[in-house]
Design a protein around this motif. Sequence first.
Motif, PDB file in Angstrom:
ATOM      1  N   ARG A  21      29.794  51.486  37.606  1.00  0.00           N
ATOM      2  CA  ARG A  21      31.022  52.049  38.254  1.00  0.00           C
ATOM      3  C   ARG A  21      31.791  51.061  39.347  1.00  0.00           C
ATOM      4  NH1 ARG A  21      26.718  55.692  40.180  1.00  0.00           N
ATOM      5  NH2 ARG A  21      26.476  54.638  42.016  1.00  0.00           N
ATOM      6  N   MET A  22      31.216  49.952  39.843  1.00  0.00           N
ATOM      7  CA  MET A  22      32.058  49.082  40.461  1.00  0.00           C
ATOM      8  C   MET A  22      32.921  48.235  39.050  1.00  0.00           C
ATOM      9  SD  MET A  22      28.967  47.440  42.805  1.00  0.00           S
ATOM     10  CE  MET A  22      29.930  46.117  43.466  1.00  0.00           C
ATOM     11  N   LEU A  23      32.357  47.870  37.894  1.00  0.00           N
ATOM     12  CA  LEU A  23      33.031  47.153  36.866  1.00  0.00           C
ATOM     13  C   LEU A  23      34.073  48.336  36.498  1.00  0.00           C
ATOM     14  CD1 LEU A  23      33.328  45.006  34.799  1.00  0.00           C
ATOM     15  CD2 LEU A  23      31.710  46.229  33.407  1.00  0.00           C
ATOM     16  N   THR A  24      33.879  49.551  36.381  1.00  0.00           N
ATOM     17  CA  THR A  24      34.980  50.535  35.752  1.00  0.00           C
ATOM     18  C   THR A  24      36.045  50.542  37.088  1.00  0.00           C
ATOM     19  OG1 THR A  24      33.374  51.842  34.823  1.00  0.00           O
ATOM     20  CG2 THR A  24      35.349  52.713  35.440  1.00  0.00           C
ATOM     21  N   SER A  25      35.860  50.270  38.313  1.00  0.00           N
ATOM     22  CA  SER A  25      36.895  50.152  39.015  1.00  0.00           C
ATOM     23  C   SER A  25      37.993  49.195  39.012  1.00  0.00           C
ATOM     24  CB  SER A  25      36.293  50.588  40.625  1.00  0.00           C
ATOM     25  OG  SER A  25      35.698  49.240  40.836  1.00  0.00           O
ATOM     26  N   TYR A  26      37.189  48.098  38.714  1.00  0.00           N
ATOM     27  CA  TYR A  26      38.092  46.639  38.646  1.00  0.00           C
ATOM     28  C   TYR A  26      38.688  46.586  37.170  1.00  0.00           C
ATOM     29  CZ  TYR A  26      35.657  44.593  42.411  1.00  0.00           C
ATOM     30  OH  TYR A  26      35.071  44.112  43.647  1.00  0.00           O
ATOM     31  N   LEU A  27      38.353  47.327  36.240  1.00  0.00           N
ATOM     32  CA  LEU A  27      38.943  47.550  34.977  1.00  0.00           C
ATOM     33  C   LEU A  27      40.283  48.121  35.015  1.00  0.00           C
ATOM     34  CD1 LEU A  27      35.755  48.080  32.322  1.00  0.00           C
ATOM     35  CD2 LEU A  27      37.219  45.990  32.824  1.00  0.00           C
ATOM     36  N   PHE A  28      40.345  49.342  35.916  1.00  0.00           N
ATOM     37  CA  PHE A  28      41.577  49.859  36.131  1.00  0.00           C
ATOM     38  C   PHE A  28      42.612  48.952  36.392  1.00  0.00           C
ATOM     39  CE2 PHE A  28      38.988  53.609  37.099  1.00  0.00           C
ATOM     40  CZ  PHE A  28      39.600  54.431  36.266  1.00  0.00           C
ATOM     41  N   VAL A  37      42.264  40.072  37.537  1.00  0.00           N
ATOM     42  CA  VAL A  37      40.930  40.804  37.753  1.00  0.00           C
ATOM     43  C   VAL A  37      39.859  39.939  38.301  1.00  0.00           C
ATOM     44  CG1 VAL A  37      39.188  42.532  36.990  1.00  0.00           C
ATOM     45  CG2 VAL A  37      41.775  42.731  36.454  1.00  0.00           C
ATOM     46  N   ARG A  38      39.765  38.932  37.442  1.00  0.00           N
ATOM     47  CA  ARG A  38      38.556  37.925  37.645  1.00  0.00           C
ATOM     48  C   ARG A  38      38.662  37.571  39.502  1.00  0.00           C
ATOM     49  NH1 ARG A  38      35.727  33.430  37.981  1.00  0.00           N
ATOM     50  NH2 ARG A  38      33.999  33.185  36.404  1.00  0.00           N
ATOM     51  N   GLU A  39      39.831  37.077  39.607  1.00  0.00           N
ATOM     52  CA  GLU A  39      40.129  36.615  40.965  1.00  0.00           C
ATOM     53  C   GLU A  39      39.994  37.715  41.978  1.00  0.00           C
ATOM     54  OE1 GLU A  39      40.703  34.396  44.100  1.00  0.00           O
ATOM     55  OE2 GLU A  39      40.766  33.531  42.028  1.00  0.00           O
ATOM     56  N   MET A  40      40.248  39.078  41.738  1.00  0.00           N
ATOM     57  CA  MET A  40      39.844  40.024  42.611  1.00  0.00           C
ATOM     58  C   MET A  40      38.320  40.205  42.877  1.00  0.00           C
ATOM     59  SD  MET A  40      42.307  43.072  41.131  1.00  0.00           S
ATOM     60  CE  MET A  40      42.155  44.223  42.214  1.00  0.00           C
ATOM     61  N   ILE A  41      37.468  40.186  41.916  1.00  0.00           N
ATOM     62  CA  ILE A  41      35.926  40.151  41.996  1.00  0.00           C
ATOM     63  C   ILE A  41      35.540  38.803  42.815  1.00  0.00           C
ATOM     64  CG2 ILE A  41      33.989  40.068  40.689  1.00  0.00           C
ATOM     65  CD1 ILE A  41      35.447  41.255  38.474  1.00  0.00           C
ATOM     66  N   CYS A  42      35.988  37.770  42.423  1.00  0.00           N
ATOM     67  CA  CYS A  42      35.714  36.617  43.158  1.00  0.00           C
ATOM     68  C   CYS A  42      35.862  36.786  44.580  1.00  0.00           C
ATOM     69  CB  CYS A  42      36.213  35.326  42.615  1.00  0.00           C
ATOM     70  SG  CYS A  42      35.434  35.006  40.989  1.00  0.00           S
ATOM     71  N   SER A  43      37.089  37.182  44.926  1.00  0.00           N
ATOM     72  CA  SER A  43      37.475  37.270  46.275  1.00  0.00           C
ATOM     73  C   SER A  43      36.633  38.242  47.168  1.00  0.00           C
ATOM     74  CB  SER A  43      38.825  37.662  46.292  1.00  0.00           C
ATOM     75  OG  SER A  43      39.682  36.990  46.020  1.00  0.00           O
ATOM     76  N   ASP A  44      36.016  39.455  46.553  1.00  0.00           N
ATOM     77  CA  ASP A  44      35.212  40.472  47.009  1.00  0.00           C
ATOM     78  C   ASP A  44      33.852  39.855  47.334  1.00  0.00           C
ATOM     79  OD1 ASP A  44      37.413  42.225  47.331  1.00  0.00           O
ATOM     80  OD2 ASP A  44      36.637  43.355  45.437  1.00  0.00           O
ATOM     81  N   ILE A  45      33.277  38.851  46.254  1.00  0.00           N
ATOM     82  CA  ILE A  45      32.183  38.280  46.456  1.00  0.00           C
ATOM     83  C   ILE A  45      32.245  37.473  47.655  1.00  0.00           C
ATOM     84  CG2 ILE A  45      30.622  36.171  45.344  1.00  0.00           C
ATOM     85  CD1 ILE A  45      31.350  37.597  42.425  1.00  0.00           C
ATOM     86  N   TYR A  56      25.134  43.991  48.017  1.00  0.00           N
ATOM     87  CA  TYR A  56      26.432  44.289  47.280  1.00  0.00           C
ATOM     88  C   TYR A  56      27.006  42.856  46.655  1.00  0.00           C
ATOM     89  CZ  TYR A  56      30.944  46.681  47.118  1.00  0.00           C
ATOM     90  OH  TYR A  56      32.058  47.240  46.672  1.00  0.00           O
ATOM     91  N   VAL A  57      26.929  41.986  47.319  1.00  0.00           N
ATOM     92  CA  VAL A  57      27.101  40.653  46.766  1.00  0.00           C
ATOM     93  C   VAL A  57      26.331  40.374  45.362  1.00  0.00           C
ATOM     94  CG1 VAL A  57      26.907  38.151  46.726  1.00  0.00           C
ATOM     95  CG2 VAL A  57      27.919  39.238  48.727  1.00  0.00           C
ATOM     96  N   ALA A  58      25.166  40.861  45.151  1.00  0.00           N
ATOM     97  CA  ALA A  58      24.134  40.626  44.035  1.00  0.00           C
ATOM     98  C   ALA A  58      24.831  41.519  42.844  1.00  0.00           C
ATOM     99  CB  ALA A  58      22.795  40.947  44.519  1.00  0.00           C
ATOM    100  N   ASP A  59      25.132  42.893  43.298  1.00  0.00           N
ATOM    101  CA  ASP A  59      25.993  43.661  42.573  1.00  0.00           C
ATOM    102  C   ASP A  59      27.099  43.168  42.088  1.00  0.00           C
ATOM    103  OD1 ASP A  59      23.901  45.484  43.017  1.00  0.00           O
ATOM    104  OD2 ASP A  59      24.794  46.816  44.082  1.00  0.00           O
ATOM    105  N   LEU A  60      28.075  42.758  42.886  1.00  0.00           N
ATOM    106  CA  LEU A  60      29.356  41.864  42.439  1.00  0.00           C
ATOM    107  C   LEU A  60      29.008  40.818  41.599  1.00  0.00           C
ATOM    108  CD1 LEU A  60      31.348  42.077  45.821  1.00  0.00           C
ATOM    109  CD2 LEU A  60      31.966  43.379  43.510  1.00  0.00           C
ATOM    110  N   ILE A  61      28.068  40.038  41.728  1.00  0.00           N
ATOM    111  CA  ILE A  61      27.659  38.910  40.661  1.00  0.00           C
ATOM    112  C   ILE A  61      27.275  39.397  39.371  1.00  0.00           C
ATOM    113  CG2 ILE A  61      26.277  37.134  40.457  1.00  0.00           C
ATOM    114  CD1 ILE A  61      26.117  36.484  43.336  1.00  0.00           C
ATOM    115  N   GLU A  62      26.656  40.406  39.312  1.00  0.00           N
ATOM    116  CA  GLU A  62      26.506  41.222  38.111  1.00  0.00           C
ATOM    117  C   GLU A  62      27.721  41.610  37.451  1.00  0.00           C
ATOM    118  OE1 GLU A  62      24.662  42.203  34.523  1.00  0.00           O
ATOM    119  OE2 GLU A  62      23.706  40.889  36.189  1.00  0.00           O
ATOM    120  N   VAL A  63      28.699  42.293  38.079  1.00  0.00           N
ATOM    121  CA  VAL A  63      29.697  42.897  37.509  1.00  0.00           C
ATOM    122  C   VAL A  63      30.736  41.698  36.998  1.00  0.00           C
ATOM    123  CG1 VAL A  63      32.047  43.777  38.422  1.00  0.00           C
ATOM    124  CG2 VAL A  63      30.209  44.995  39.535  1.00  0.00           C
ATOM    125  N   LEU A  64      30.711  40.530  37.819  1.00  0.00           N
ATOM    126  CA  LEU A  64      31.484  39.352  37.368  1.00  0.00           C
ATOM    127  C   LEU A  64      30.837  38.888  35.953  1.00  0.00           C
ATOM    128  CD1 LEU A  64      33.602  37.343  37.911  1.00  0.00           C
ATOM    129  CD2 LEU A  64      32.109  35.965  39.081  1.00  0.00           C
TER     130      LEU A  64
END
Length: 74
Positions: A21-28, A37-45, A56-64
């Motif tokens: 679900r998190m990945l899908t939201s970034y893919l929009f 998009v990669r910068e957005m994920i890194c900023s959120d991490i 949440y950070v662990a999930d974001l790392i998997e998303v990245l």
Amino acid sequence: MIDLSRPPNSGQDVVAARVRRMLTSYLFNCPRGPASVREMICSDIQRFTELGARHYVADLIEVLKQYDSACSKC
């Protein structure tokens, strides 16, 4: 592929569904470009690391990781 129509069987299913679900939201945001998009994920991490939200950070790392893997095939 994860079947979101059925209840999860394990903790791994729950995490995988959450990451999906998190990945899908970034893919929009793909029209902004892959680097954006990669910068957005890194900023959120970074932001959630500062807040101490370890899970949440662990999930974001998997998303990245999944995002990078998908983008390397583009």
